[in-house]
Design an enzyme around this catalytic site. Structure first.
Site, PDB file in Angstrom:
ATOM      1  N   ALA A  74       0.820  -1.208   0.000  1.00 16.17           N
ATOM      2  CA  ALA A  74       0.000   0.000   0.000  1.00 16.17           C
ATOM      3  C   ALA A  74       0.859   1.266   0.000  1.00 16.17           C
ATOM      4  CB  ALA A  74      -0.954   0.002   1.196  1.00 16.17           C
ATOM      5  N   THR A  75       2.043   1.196   0.574  1.00 13.39           N
ATOM      6  CA  THR A  75       2.921   2.371   0.552  1.00 13.39           C
ATOM      7  C   THR A  75       3.198   2.787  -0.885  1.00 13.39           C
ATOM      8  OG1 THR A  75       3.970   1.748   2.639  1.00 13.39           O
ATOM      9  CG2 THR A  75       5.207   3.242   1.210  1.00 13.39           C
ATOM     10  N   ASN A 154      -5.650   3.443  10.438  1.00  7.83           N
ATOM     11  CA  ASN A 154      -4.915   2.303  10.974  1.00  7.83           C
ATOM     12  C   ASN A 154      -4.715   2.355  12.484  1.00  7.83           C
ATOM     13  OD1 ASN A 154      -3.296   4.461   9.627  1.00  7.83           O
ATOM     14  ND2 ASN A 154      -1.643   3.543  10.796  1.00  7.83           N
ATOM     15  N   GLN A 182      -6.680  -0.742   5.372  1.00  7.49           N
ATOM     16  CA  GLN A 182      -7.331  -1.315   6.553  1.00  7.49           C
ATOM     17  C   GLN A 182      -8.803  -1.645   6.306  1.00  7.49           C
ATOM     18  OE1 GLN A 182      -5.861  -2.157   9.339  1.00  7.49           O
ATOM     19  NE2 GLN A 182      -3.921  -1.053   9.215  1.00  7.49           N
ATOM     20  N   SER A 202      -3.275  -3.470   0.517  1.00 14.71           N
ATOM     21  CA  SER A 202      -2.080  -4.174   0.977  1.00 14.71           C
ATOM     22  C   SER A 202      -2.449  -5.614   1.296  1.00 14.71           C
ATOM     23  CB  SER A 202      -1.540  -3.485   2.235  1.00 14.71           C
ATOM     24  OG  SER A 202      -0.466  -4.231   2.760  1.00 14.71           O
ATOM     25  N   HIS A 204      -0.810  -7.882   3.080  1.00 19.05           N
ATOM     26  CA  HIS A 204      -0.521  -8.407   4.417  1.00 19.05           C
ATOM     27  C   HIS A 204      -1.463  -7.853   5.497  1.00 19.05           C
ATOM     28  CE1 HIS A 204       1.820  -5.159   6.571  1.00 19.05           C
ATOM     29  NE2 HIS A 204       2.034  -4.726   5.345  1.00 19.05           N
ATOM     30  N   THR A 242       9.213  -7.136 -12.518  1.00 23.05           N
ATOM     31  CA  THR A 242       8.547  -8.438 -12.588  1.00 23.05           C
ATOM     32  C   THR A 242       7.518  -8.558 -11.477  1.00 23.05           C
ATOM     33  OG1 THR A 242      10.588  -9.397 -13.453  1.00 23.05           O
ATOM     34  CG2 THR A 242       8.952 -10.941 -12.553  1.00 23.05           C
ATOM     35  N   CYS A 328       3.316   1.897  12.515  1.00 23.71           N
ATOM     36  CA  CYS A 328       3.653   2.165  11.124  1.00 23.71           C
ATOM     37  C   CYS A 328       4.769   3.182  10.961  1.00 23.71           C
ATOM     38  CB  CYS A 328       2.415   2.609  10.351  1.00 23.71           C
ATOM     39  SG  CYS A 328       1.173   1.315  10.341  1.00 23.71           S
TER      40      CYS A 328
HETATM   41  C1  LIG Z   1      -0.235  -0.818   6.530  1.00 24.88           C
HETATM   42  C2  LIG Z   1      -0.746   0.418   5.922  1.00 24.88           C
HETATM   43  C3  LIG Z   1      -0.070   1.029   4.862  1.00 24.88           C
HETATM   44  C4  LIG Z   1       1.224   0.517   4.317  1.00 24.88           C
HETATM   45  O1  LIG Z   1       1.034  -0.709   3.657  1.00 24.88           O
HETATM   46  P1  LIG Z   1       2.280  -1.605   3.207  1.00 24.88           P
HETATM   47  O2  LIG Z   1       1.659  -2.631   2.307  1.00 24.88           O
HETATM   48  O3  LIG Z   1       2.849  -2.185   4.452  1.00 24.88           O
HETATM   49  O4  LIG Z   1       3.224  -0.715   2.483  1.00 24.88           O
HETATM   50  C5  LIG Z   1      -0.622   2.180   4.334  1.00 24.88           C
HETATM   51  N1  LIG Z   1      -1.768   2.685   4.820  1.00 24.88           N
HETATM   52  C6  LIG Z   1      -2.442   2.118   5.830  1.00 24.88           C
HETATM   53  C7  LIG Z   1      -3.711   2.731   6.308  1.00 24.88           C
HETATM   54  C8  LIG Z   1      -1.948   0.975   6.414  1.00 24.88           C
HETATM   55  O5  LIG Z   1      -2.616   0.424   7.430  1.00 24.88           O
END
Ligand SMILES: *Cc1c(COP(=O)(O)O)cnc(C)c1O
Length: 390
Positions: A74-75, A154, A182, A202, A204, A242, A328
């Site tokens: 997500a970053t 988050n 989230q 994201s 994970h 890739t 975070c």
């Molecule tokens: C965890 C999170 C991110 C970052 O996601 P990553 O996949 O770890 O880079 C960004 N925004 C929110 C709201 C998050 O909870």
């Protein structure tokens, strides 16, 4: 109870679902092909599986598969959405709107745009963590290129009014991006019903692997985006590099499972959360809930315990994995910009803990955690009182 701490930090990351892991394993092993190799069966197999994953991801948010771009998380999706759109838009739209409680990767992307000459408005939020729509309406104009407001926070779990924000954006012709890391698989999301133009995910955070995420980009009408990376032009030129097939395939499976379980899971977690809250409020009288209780995902609580330092509290809770403020940002001692934004008093800023429940949380863990937290808080209060008497 096993010896491992009870995991109550589902906003930092979610454990990988065993079904997701099983689907991924062959792609680390004998099915190792590069999904972009078009000359042989190894490549074709990987490509086909990656495209199936893309379909599952799209389905979870009501999008089309060709609107999904894989990123590293997500970053990266947030960086691409915020900087990529604004840099590519016509020069007469030079204004960006975001809000004070966004994730650092959105705030820092906006800060970089400011250094490049764009104007950014950082909207405050109300005491419950929600955006004031009138404030938003007042700052929007035909110069606004992009509005980026997160779906779910988050730290405090509150859900922003996405549909209402989107319709305000439409009125002035601004794009609407939402960081939904989230939110996806935690609450129903339909990009068309809600009017979302760009959305970050994201893996994970939804029981998939770390290191992969996606950006949804609406295809009609077409949105110009300047890529962050130069290279082989994968992902329709938006994101060279890739695609990590095992991760993408796991991400797809996580979304497929997520869609299947979304309402039942939310219901189950709400019950656990309410039991936990009842136990805490039943034994401690001055606990404060940060963020709106109603407009909130079921799996998050953020609680302040007056006069109790969160670090001291967590030190007394080695058998529970939870977080103070936000995990975070890397410096854990800095006070949370989110809690500051919702007006938490200075003396209470270091008294907050975040508790996250999720798919693998069971009732006995919730009772155990509540009991442990209550005991730890009471014993710390005793220490404080003895100290004050002397
Ligand atoms: C965890 C999170 C991110 C970052 O996601 P990553 O996949 O770890 O880079 C960004 N925004 C929110 C709201 C998050 O909870």
């Amino acid at each position: 109870m096993t010896d491992e701490p009870v995991y109550l930090d589902y906003q930092a990351t979610t454990p990988i679902d065993p079904r997701v892991r099983d689907v991924m394993l062959p792609w680390f092993d004998e099915m190792f092909g590069n999904p972009h190799s078009s000359d042989h069966a190894y490549g074709w197999a990987a490509e086909q599986a990656v495209e199936e994953a893309r379909i599952h991801i799209a389905e979870l948010i009501g999008a089309k598969p060709n609107e999904i771009t894989f990123t590293s998380g997500a970053t990266e999706a947030n960086n691409l959405a915020v900087k990529g759109t604004v840099r590519a838009i016509t020069p007469d739209r030079n204004h960006v709107v975001t809000c004070a409680t966004e994730h650092k990767c959105v705030l820092e992307s906006c800060a970089r745009l400011e250094r490049e000459g764009f104007t950014v408005t950082y909207l405050p939020v109300e005491k419950n963590g929600l955006l004031d729509l009138e404030l938003l309406e007042n700052v929007l104009s035909d110069r606004t290129a992009l509005v980026s407001i997160m779906a779910v926070n988050n730290e405090i779990g509150v859900i922003q009014p996405l549909t209402e924000i989107a319709s305000l954006c439409t009125r002035v012709g601004a794009l609407f991006h939402t960081d939904a890391a989230q939110a996806v698989a935690k609450m129903p999301i339909d990009v068309n019903v809600m009017g979302i133009d760009l959305l970050s995910i994201s893996a994970h955070k939804l029981y998939g692997p770390m290191g992969i995420g996606a950006l949804y980009v609406r295809q009609k009408p077409k949105i110009e985006i300047e890529p962050l990376l130069d290279g082989g032009g994968q992902e329709r030129g938006l994101r060279s590099g890739t695609v990590p097939a095992p991760l993408a395939i796991g991400f797809g499976e996580a979304c497929r499972i997520g869609l299947e379980n979304i309402s039942e899971e939310a219901h189950r977690i709400t019950l656990l959360r309410d039991q936990f809250l009842a136990q805490i409020f039943g034994s401690l009288d001055d606990v404060k809930l940060n963020g709106d209780l109603e407009k909130r995902i079921p799996g998050n609580l953020n609680l302040s315990f007056p006069d109790i330092d969160a670090q001291d509290l967590m030190m007394r809770l080695p058998s529970i994995a939870l977080s103070s403020g936000s995990a975070c940002t890397t410096s854990s001692v800095a006070s949370s910009h989110v809690l500051q934004s919702i007006g938490v008093e200075k003396r209470l800023l270091h008294n907050a803990i975040r508790i996250g429940f999720g798919r693998f949380t069971v009732e006995k863990e919730v009772h155990f955690a509540a009991k442990e937290i209550i005991q730890a808080v009471l014993s710390l209060k005793n220490v404080t009182q003895i100290y004050e008497k002397n």
